[in-house]
Design a protein around this motif. Structure first.
Motif, PDB file in Angstrom:
ATOM      1  N   VAL A 361       0.832  -1.199   0.000  1.00  0.00           N
ATOM      2  CA  VAL A 361       0.000   0.000   0.000  1.00  0.00           C
ATOM      3  C   VAL A 361       0.871   1.256   0.000  1.00  0.00           C
ATOM      4  CG1 VAL A 361      -1.585   1.371   1.404  1.00  0.00           C
ATOM      5  CG2 VAL A 361      -2.020  -1.060   1.051  1.00  0.00           C
ATOM      6  N   GLN A 362       1.881   1.282   0.874  1.00  0.00           N
ATOM      7  CA  GLN A 362       2.746   2.460   0.951  1.00  0.00           C
ATOM      8  C   GLN A 362       3.529   2.670  -0.340  1.00  0.00           C
ATOM      9  OE1 GLN A 362       2.710   4.662   3.445  1.00  0.00           O
ATOM     10  NE2 GLN A 362       1.079   3.400   4.353  1.00  0.00           N
ATOM     11  N   LEU A 363       4.012   1.567  -0.929  1.00  0.00           N
ATOM     12  CA  LEU A 363       4.778   1.677  -2.170  1.00  0.00           C
ATOM     13  C   LEU A 363       3.887   2.103  -3.332  1.00  0.00           C
ATOM     14  CD1 LEU A 363       7.722   1.360  -2.909  1.00  0.00           C
ATOM     15  CD2 LEU A 363       7.281  -1.030  -3.505  1.00  0.00           C
ATOM     16  N   ASN A 364       2.656   1.638  -3.324  1.00  0.00           N
ATOM     17  CA  ASN A 364       1.723   2.010  -4.391  1.00  0.00           C
ATOM     18  C   ASN A 364       1.361   3.494  -4.294  1.00  0.00           C
ATOM     19  OD1 ASN A 364      -0.046   1.429  -6.638  1.00  0.00           O
ATOM     20  ND2 ASN A 364      -1.770   1.472  -5.209  1.00  0.00           N
ATOM     21  N   LYS A 365       1.191   4.004  -3.064  1.00  0.00           N
ATOM     22  CA  LYS A 365       0.862   5.422  -2.880  1.00  0.00           C
ATOM     23  C   LYS A 365       2.005   6.324  -3.322  1.00  0.00           C
ATOM     24  CE  LYS A 365      -2.409   4.947   0.960  1.00  0.00           C
ATOM     25  NZ  LYS A 365      -2.649   5.229   2.403  1.00  0.00           N
ATOM     26  N   SER A 366       3.240   5.806  -3.258  1.00  0.00           N
ATOM     27  CA  SER A 366       4.399   6.628  -3.629  1.00  0.00           C
ATOM     28  C   SER A 366       4.595   6.734  -5.136  1.00  0.00           C
ATOM     29  CB  SER A 366       5.668   6.056  -2.987  1.00  0.00           C
ATOM     30  OG  SER A 366       5.988   4.796  -3.575  1.00  0.00           O
ATOM     31  N   GLN A 367       3.830   5.978  -5.913  1.00  0.00           N
ATOM     32  CA  GLN A 367       3.951   6.037  -7.361  1.00  0.00           C
ATOM     33  C   GLN A 367       3.353   7.330  -7.906  1.00  0.00           C
ATOM     34  OE1 GLN A 367       5.647   3.427  -8.938  1.00  0.00           O
ATOM     35  NE2 GLN A 367       5.907   2.805  -6.800  1.00  0.00           N
ATOM     36  N   VAL A 368       3.845   7.747  -9.051  1.00  0.00           N
ATOM     37  CA  VAL A 368       3.300   8.943  -9.697  1.00  0.00           C
ATOM     38  C   VAL A 368       1.833   8.715 -10.059  1.00  0.00           C
ATOM     39  CG1 VAL A 368       3.494  10.501 -11.674  1.00  0.00           C
ATOM     40  CG2 VAL A 368       5.565   9.582 -10.592  1.00  0.00           C
ATOM     41  N   ASN A 369       1.547   7.537 -10.597  1.00  0.00           N
ATOM     42  CA  ASN A 369       0.169   7.159 -10.928  1.00  0.00           C
ATOM     43  C   ASN A 369      -0.164   5.870 -10.175  1.00  0.00           C
ATOM     44  OD1 ASN A 369      -0.359   9.249 -12.913  1.00  0.00           O
ATOM     45  ND2 ASN A 369       1.062   8.138 -14.251  1.00  0.00           N
ATOM     46  N   PRO A 370      -0.675   5.964  -8.967  1.00  0.00           N
ATOM     47  CA  PRO A 370      -0.993   4.757  -8.184  1.00  0.00           C
ATOM     48  C   PRO A 370      -1.979   3.857  -8.928  1.00  0.00           C
ATOM     49  CG  PRO A 370      -1.100   6.714  -6.813  1.00  0.00           C
ATOM     50  CD  PRO A 370      -0.984   7.196  -8.228  1.00  0.00           C
ATOM     51  N   ASN A 371      -1.800   2.565  -8.758  1.00  0.00           N
ATOM     52  CA  ASN A 371      -2.667   1.568  -9.383  1.00  0.00           C
ATOM     53  C   ASN A 371      -3.912   1.396  -8.515  1.00  0.00           C
ATOM     54  OD1 ASN A 371      -3.867  -0.928 -10.227  1.00  0.00           O
ATOM     55  ND2 ASN A 371      -1.917  -1.492 -11.190  1.00  0.00           N
ATOM     56  N   MET A 372      -5.055   1.873  -9.015  1.00  0.00           N
ATOM     57  CA  MET A 372      -6.280   1.870  -8.217  1.00  0.00           C
ATOM     58  C   MET A 372      -6.843   0.461  -8.050  1.00  0.00           C
ATOM     59  SD  MET A 372      -6.195   4.904  -7.428  1.00  0.00           S
ATOM     60  CE  MET A 372      -7.649   4.825  -6.389  1.00  0.00           C
ATOM     61  N   GLU A 373      -6.707  -0.360  -9.086  1.00  0.00           N
ATOM     62  CA  GLU A 373      -7.202  -1.744  -8.978  1.00  0.00           C
ATOM     63  C   GLU A 373      -6.425  -2.505  -7.914  1.00  0.00           C
ATOM     64  OE1 GLU A 373      -6.812  -3.249 -12.894  1.00  0.00           O
ATOM     65  OE2 GLU A 373      -8.612  -2.255 -13.653  1.00  0.00           O
ATOM     66  N   LEU A 374      -5.110  -2.286  -7.908  1.00  0.00           N
ATOM     67  CA  LEU A 374      -4.276  -2.909  -6.879  1.00  0.00           C
ATOM     68  C   LEU A 374      -4.662  -2.395  -5.501  1.00  0.00           C
ATOM     69  CD1 LEU A 374      -1.874  -4.561  -5.860  1.00  0.00           C
ATOM     70  CD2 LEU A 374      -0.411  -2.631  -6.443  1.00  0.00           C
ATOM     71  N   ALA A 375      -4.926  -1.115  -5.390  1.00  0.00           N
ATOM     72  CA  ALA A 375      -5.299  -0.523  -4.109  1.00  0.00           C
ATOM     73  C   ALA A 375      -6.581  -1.153  -3.566  1.00  0.00           C
ATOM     74  CB  ALA A 375      -5.473   0.986  -4.264  1.00  0.00           C
ATOM     75  N   GLU A 376      -7.528  -1.455  -4.451  1.00  0.00           N
ATOM     76  CA  GLU A 376      -8.774  -2.096  -4.020  1.00  0.00           C
ATOM     77  C   GLU A 376      -8.511  -3.499  -3.473  1.00  0.00           C
ATOM     78  OE1 GLU A 376     -11.532  -2.056  -7.215  1.00  0.00           O
ATOM     79  OE2 GLU A 376     -11.683   0.124  -7.315  1.00  0.00           O
ATOM     80  N   ASN A 377      -7.681  -4.253  -4.176  1.00  0.00           N
ATOM     81  CA  ASN A 377      -7.353  -5.603  -3.700  1.00  0.00           C
ATOM     82  C   ASN A 377      -6.646  -5.562  -2.351  1.00  0.00           C
ATOM     83  OD1 ASN A 377      -8.519  -7.077  -5.715  1.00  0.00           O
ATOM     84  ND2 ASN A 377      -6.618  -7.751  -6.670  1.00  0.00           N
ATOM     85  N   LEU A 378      -5.712  -4.639  -2.211  1.00  0.00           N
ATOM     86  CA  LEU A 378      -4.971  -4.536  -0.950  1.00  0.00           C
ATOM     87  C   LEU A 378      -5.890  -4.104   0.184  1.00  0.00           C
ATOM     88  CD1 LEU A 378      -1.706  -2.861  -2.290  1.00  0.00           C
ATOM     89  CD2 LEU A 378      -1.943  -5.202  -1.418  1.00  0.00           C
ATOM     90  N   THR A 379      -6.822  -3.201  -0.114  1.00  0.00           N
ATOM     91  CA  THR A 379      -7.796  -2.793   0.900  1.00  0.00           C
ATOM     92  C   THR A 379      -8.645  -3.965   1.360  1.00  0.00           C
ATOM     93  OG1 THR A 379      -7.903  -0.562  -0.018  1.00  0.00           O
ATOM     94  CG2 THR A 379      -9.722  -1.238   1.401  1.00  0.00           C
ATOM     95  N   TYR A 380      -9.050  -4.812   0.406  1.00  0.00           N
ATOM     96  CA  TYR A 380      -9.819  -5.998   0.764  1.00  0.00           C
ATOM     97  C   TYR A 380      -9.008  -6.923   1.672  1.00  0.00           C
ATOM     98  CZ  TYR A 380     -12.134 -10.496   0.452  1.00  0.00           C
ATOM     99  OH  TYR A 380     -12.725 -11.689   0.771  1.00  0.00           O
ATOM    100  N   LEU A 381      -7.723  -7.125   1.341  1.00  0.00           N
ATOM    101  CA  LEU A 381      -6.876  -8.001   2.159  1.00  0.00           C
ATOM    102  C   LEU A 381      -6.742  -7.463   3.576  1.00  0.00           C
ATOM    103  CD1 LEU A 381      -4.014  -8.831  -0.404  1.00  0.00           C
ATOM    104  CD2 LEU A 381      -5.760 -10.398   0.448  1.00  0.00           C
TER     105      LEU A 381
END
Length: 386
Positions: A361-381
């Motif tokens: 989650v932290q690494l995805n937020k640090s991206q210029v364009n965060p991956n929203m689909e990945l963020a949803e999966n991680l939130t579910y986990l």
């Protein structure tokens, strides 16, 4: 006459005293053409009254399976353990169970770096396999592979070469040898060549491993992932990190696909939430999705497979955590963290799943364009853990 017949002993072999009466009375009942129901009822009472308690379950179990047929049907064959055929059958079944147990124990010992124990298990496995199948049987190959792998772990290279050469010879002399066995032979030969620095031979044999495993299971099956992983390691040893990372990315893709398939709630989401960097290797592999069904179709991982997945994915993690300081895209490390969170979600280890999902989650937020689909999966986990 009845007493005489009750005391009759089978011509082939004298049964133990505690079974002799039961054995002969049952034969007498069949000679009188009693139906299966009568035989079953009378034999059960007789066993309970005559046999010692320790052998009653072994006798009543086959009695309960007799067919309840009429007088006109053929007499059922008595599956008593005191017959020569019965004892041979039970011995074979016990040997099969022993072999399966030793194979699992040896594999887990290797994954745990307990090579001395793995070698001892391999020696016992070879002895049991020879007793069951005889010398020169293709069934001895798993034992030779375990002995070869353990010998490599103990730095006994000449001994490892001897065992693996024996496994290869058994494979070559058996034209009907299955692809599932061939891929393992080539895999361990590739590991041997990599250990002694013959990288070209290692790549050739590991390519054969991937080929035969793909023919057997399909290109995207987790049983092919080990070949991709070891091939990547060989390219790292040759200081060719771009190609090595391509193979390791394929390992992650295969495992992510498996975990998403066996987790229906996650499988509904996009399985490609983390896009691995495109490479000639991954593009070639992705088009070959046909072949036999995946291991995820109703089959779970055994302990050795779980340990292998943990070992494989963490070694990729350590490699990429080192490379992140030398210009490697951070999305490649994000891919590892996400796959590890899926692994521990599958293993129901909430603590480690939360740790790696949080890092992702932290690494995805640090991206210029965060991956929203990945963020949803991680939130579910993370929500499933809480």
């Amino acid at each position: 006459p009845t007493v005489t017949r009750l005391q009759r002993v089978d011509d082939e072999e004298t049964p133990p005293p505690e079974l002799r009466s039961v054995h002969n009375v049952a034969h007498c009942l069949l000679e009188k053409c009693l139906c299966g129901t009568c035989v079953k009822r009378f034999a059960s009472r007789l066993v309970t009254s005559l046999a010692p308690p320790c052998v009653i379950p072994r006798i009543l179990t086959p009695i309960a399976s007799w067919n309840e047929t009429g007088h006109e049907s053929s007499s059922p064959e008595l599956p008593f353990i005191n017959s020569a055929e019965g004892r041979l059958y039970h011995r074979k079944e016990a040997q099969k169970e022993t072999i399966e147990s030793l194979q699992l124990s040896g594999k887990m010992a290797v994954l745990d770096d307990r090579f001395d124990h793995a070698y001892n298990v391999g020696t016992q496995l070879l002895k049991t396999a020879v007793e069951m199948h005889g010398m020169g049987s293709v069934e001895l190959i798993p034992a030779y592979l375990l002995l070869g792998e353990a010998s490599m772990g103990l730095s006994r290279i000449p001994q490892a070469e001897k065992y693996l050469s024996q496994a290869q010879w058994l494979m070559l002399k058996s034209p009907s040898c299955d692809d599932s066995v061939k891929c393992l032979v080539f895999r361990y030969l590739g590991l041997l060549y990599a250990t002694i620095g013959q990288y070209e031979k290692a790549r050739q044999t590991l390519a054969d491993d991937i080929y035969h495993a793909s023919m057997k299971y399909g290109c995207s099956d987790i049983r092919v992932a080990s070949g991709y992983f070891h091939m990547g390691n060989v390219f790292f040893q040759e200081d060719r990190p771009e190609i090595a990372n391509s193979f390791h990315s394929q390992v992650l893709t295969v495992w992510k696909s498996f975990f998403l398939q066996v987790s229906p709630s996650l499988g509904a989401a996009d399985s490609d939430a983390v896009k691995s960097p495109v490479s000639p290797l991954s593009s070639q592999i992705s088009v070959a999705q046909g072949g036999p069904s995946s291991l995820s179709d109703g089959i779970s991982l055994d302990l050795a497979e779980q340990m292998e997945a943990i070992n494989m994915l963490h070694r990729i993690r350590l490699s990429r955590e080192k490379q992140i300081h030398s210009g490697m895209p951070s999305t490649m490390l994000l891919d590892v963290y996400y796959t590890l969170s899926l692994l521990y979600h599958y293993l129901e280890n909430q603590s480690l799943m939360t740790e790696f999902a949080g890092k992702a989650v932290q690494l995805n937020k640090s991206q210029v364009n965060p991956n929203m689909e990945l963020a949803e999966n991680l939130t579910y986990l993370l929500n499933s853990a809480s």
